[in-house]
Design a protein around this motif. Structure first.
Motif, short mmCIF file in Angstrom:
data_model
loop_
_atom_site.label_atom_id
_atom_site.label_comp_id
_atom_site.label_asym_id
_atom_site.label_seq_id
_atom_site.Cartn_x
_atom_site.Cartn_y
_atom_site.Cartn_z
N ASP A 28 0.85 -1.20 0.00
CA ASP A 28 0.00 0.00 0.00
C ASP A 28 0.88 1.24 0.00
OD1 ASP A 28 -1.70 2.13 0.53
OD2 ASP A 28 -2.85 1.05 2.05
N GLN A 29 1.10 1.83 -1.17
CA GLN A 29 1.97 3.00 -1.29
C GLN A 29 1.42 4.18 -0.49
OE1 GLN A 29 5.01 3.11 -2.72
NE2 GLN A 29 5.15 5.14 -1.85
N GLY A 30 0.10 4.29 -0.38
CA GLY A 30 -0.50 5.37 0.39
C GLY A 30 -0.11 5.32 1.85
N ARG A 31 -0.04 4.12 2.41
CA ARG A 31 0.35 3.97 3.81
C ARG A 31 1.80 4.41 4.00
NH1 ARG A 31 -1.94 -1.13 5.45
NH2 ARG A 31 -0.41 -2.09 4.09
N THR A 32 2.65 4.07 3.05
CA THR A 32 4.05 4.48 3.11
C THR A 32 4.17 6.00 2.99
OG1 THR A 32 4.73 2.37 2.17
CG2 THR A 32 6.33 4.14 2.07
N ASP A 33 3.39 6.60 2.10
CA ASP A 33 3.40 8.06 1.94
C ASP A 33 3.03 8.76 3.25
OD1 ASP A 33 4.03 7.69 -0.75
OD2 ASP A 33 1.98 8.02 -1.44
N VAL A 34 1.99 8.25 3.93
CA VAL A 34 1.55 8.84 5.20
C VAL A 34 2.65 8.67 6.24
CG1 VAL A 34 -0.09 8.58 7.10
CG2 VAL A 34 -0.90 8.61 4.74
N GLU A 35 3.30 7.52 6.26
CA GLU A 35 4.37 7.28 7.24
C GLU A 35 5.52 8.26 7.05
OE1 GLU A 35 7.26 3.66 8.75
OE2 GLU A 35 5.71 3.24 7.28
N VAL A 36 5.93 8.49 5.82
CA VAL A 36 7.03 9.42 5.55
C VAL A 36 6.63 10.84 5.95
CG1 VAL A 36 8.40 10.47 3.70
CG2 VAL A 36 8.10 8.00 3.77
N GLU A 37 5.40 11.23 5.63
CA GLU A 37 4.92 12.57 6.01
C GLU A 37 4.87 12.72 7.53
OE1 GLU A 37 1.03 15.45 5.39
OE2 GLU A 37 1.29 13.72 4.10
N LEU A 41 6.97 15.37 10.25
CA LEU A 41 6.29 16.29 11.17
C LEU A 41 6.54 15.96 12.64
CD1 LEU A 41 2.85 16.47 9.32
CD2 LEU A 41 4.66 18.21 9.33
N ALA A 42 7.13 14.82 12.92
CA ALA A 42 7.28 14.37 14.30
C ALA A 42 8.20 15.29 15.10
CB ALA A 42 7.83 12.94 14.33
N PRO A 43 7.84 15.57 16.37
CA PRO A 43 8.66 16.45 17.21
C PRO A 43 9.82 15.72 17.90
CG PRO A 43 6.69 15.83 18.39
CD PRO A 43 6.58 15.20 17.01
N VAL A 44 10.15 14.54 17.45
CA VAL A 44 11.25 13.76 18.01
C VAL A 44 12.11 13.27 16.85
CG1 VAL A 44 9.94 13.01 20.04
CG2 VAL A 44 9.91 11.61 17.97
N PRO A 45 13.34 12.85 17.11
CA PRO A 45 14.18 12.35 16.01
C PRO A 45 13.53 11.15 15.31
CG PRO A 45 15.49 12.69 17.98
CD PRO A 45 14.05 12.86 18.39
N THR A 46 13.59 11.15 14.00
CA THR A 46 13.05 10.05 13.19
C THR A 46 14.12 9.59 12.22
OG1 THR A 46 12.13 11.56 11.55
CG2 THR A 46 10.66 10.89 13.35
N ARG A 89 6.41 10.49 25.23
CA ARG A 89 5.36 11.40 25.69
C ARG A 89 5.25 12.60 24.76
NH1 ARG A 89 1.04 11.21 26.46
NH2 ARG A 89 1.54 9.37 27.64
N LYS A 90 6.38 13.16 24.33
CA LYS A 90 6.38 14.30 23.42
C LYS A 90 5.71 13.93 22.10
CE LYS A 90 9.52 17.85 21.70
NZ LYS A 90 10.90 18.32 21.67
N LEU A 91 5.99 12.75 21.60
CA LEU A 91 5.39 12.28 20.36
C LEU A 91 3.88 12.10 20.52
CD1 LEU A 91 5.79 11.31 17.45
CD2 LEU A 91 6.21 9.03 18.36
N HIS A 92 3.47 11.48 21.61
CA HIS A 92 2.05 11.24 21.84
C HIS A 92 1.27 12.52 22.11
CE1 HIS A 92 1.75 6.82 21.76
NE2 HIS A 92 3.05 6.91 21.97
N ASP A 93 1.93 13.55 22.63
CA ASP A 93 1.27 14.83 22.89
C ASP A 93 1.17 15.70 21.64
OD1 ASP A 93 0.86 14.19 25.53
OD2 ASP A 93 2.59 15.34 26.28
N ALA A 94 1.92 15.38 20.59
CA ALA A 94 1.91 16.18 19.37
C ALA A 94 0.61 15.98 18.61
CB ALA A 94 3.10 15.78 18.48
N PRO A 95 0.19 16.99 17.83
CA PRO A 95 -1.04 16.82 17.04
C PRO A 95 -0.83 15.74 15.98
CG PRO A 95 0.05 18.90 16.52
CD PRO A 95 0.80 18.28 17.65
N LEU A 96 -1.91 15.09 15.62
CA LEU A 96 -1.85 14.07 14.59
C LEU A 96 -1.54 14.70 13.23
CD1 LEU A 96 -4.93 11.88 15.56
CD2 LEU A 96 -2.52 11.28 15.78
#
Length: 116
Positions: A28-37, A41-46, A89-96
């Motif tokens: 599912d390329q769409g799922r991979t696209d969402v994961e990369v996006e 946006l994540a407030p922690v190192p990725t 916690r920082k990741l879980h507190d970030a907006p989706l």
């Protein structure tokens, strides 16, 4: 040549580790696209995206020391675990991140109908 380790595998996705590179194979390329996006946006190192050639996404391993391995006792310090917890916690507190498709507001409400 480094060993190939199967990290996870099921009908939808497989993730392999080869040295310091993770290869995520997803039909599912769409799922991979969402994961990369979401990672961008994540407030922690990725992980760094090394390359993408659908259906494969290549990610660099994050620098640092593993806190533990499944089935083995952890030798990580309490401070290391506390830092990992703070990052989670920082990741879980970030907006989706935005999600493709209809928003929740665009989905019609389901009403129950009783017979008779």
């Amino acid at each position: 040549m480094p060993e190939v380790e199967v990290v996870v595998a099921h009908q939808e996705r497989a993730t392999l580790r080869v040295g310091d590179v993770f290869l995520k194979i997803d039909a599912d390329q769409g799922r991979t696209d969402v994961e990369v996006e979401a990672m961008a946006l994540a407030p922690v190192p990725t992980p760094e995206v090394l390359w993408r050639k659908p259906p494969v996404l290549a990610l660099a391993a994050l620098p640092g020391t593993a806190l533990g391995r499944l089935g083995e006792p952890s030798t990580a310090s309490p401070a290391a675990w506390a830092a990992a917890g703070a990052a989670a916690r920082k990741l879980h507190d970030a907006p989706l991140p935005p999600w493709p498709g209809r928003s929740r507001a665009e989905i019609p409400a389901v009403t129950s109908v009783s017979p008779g």
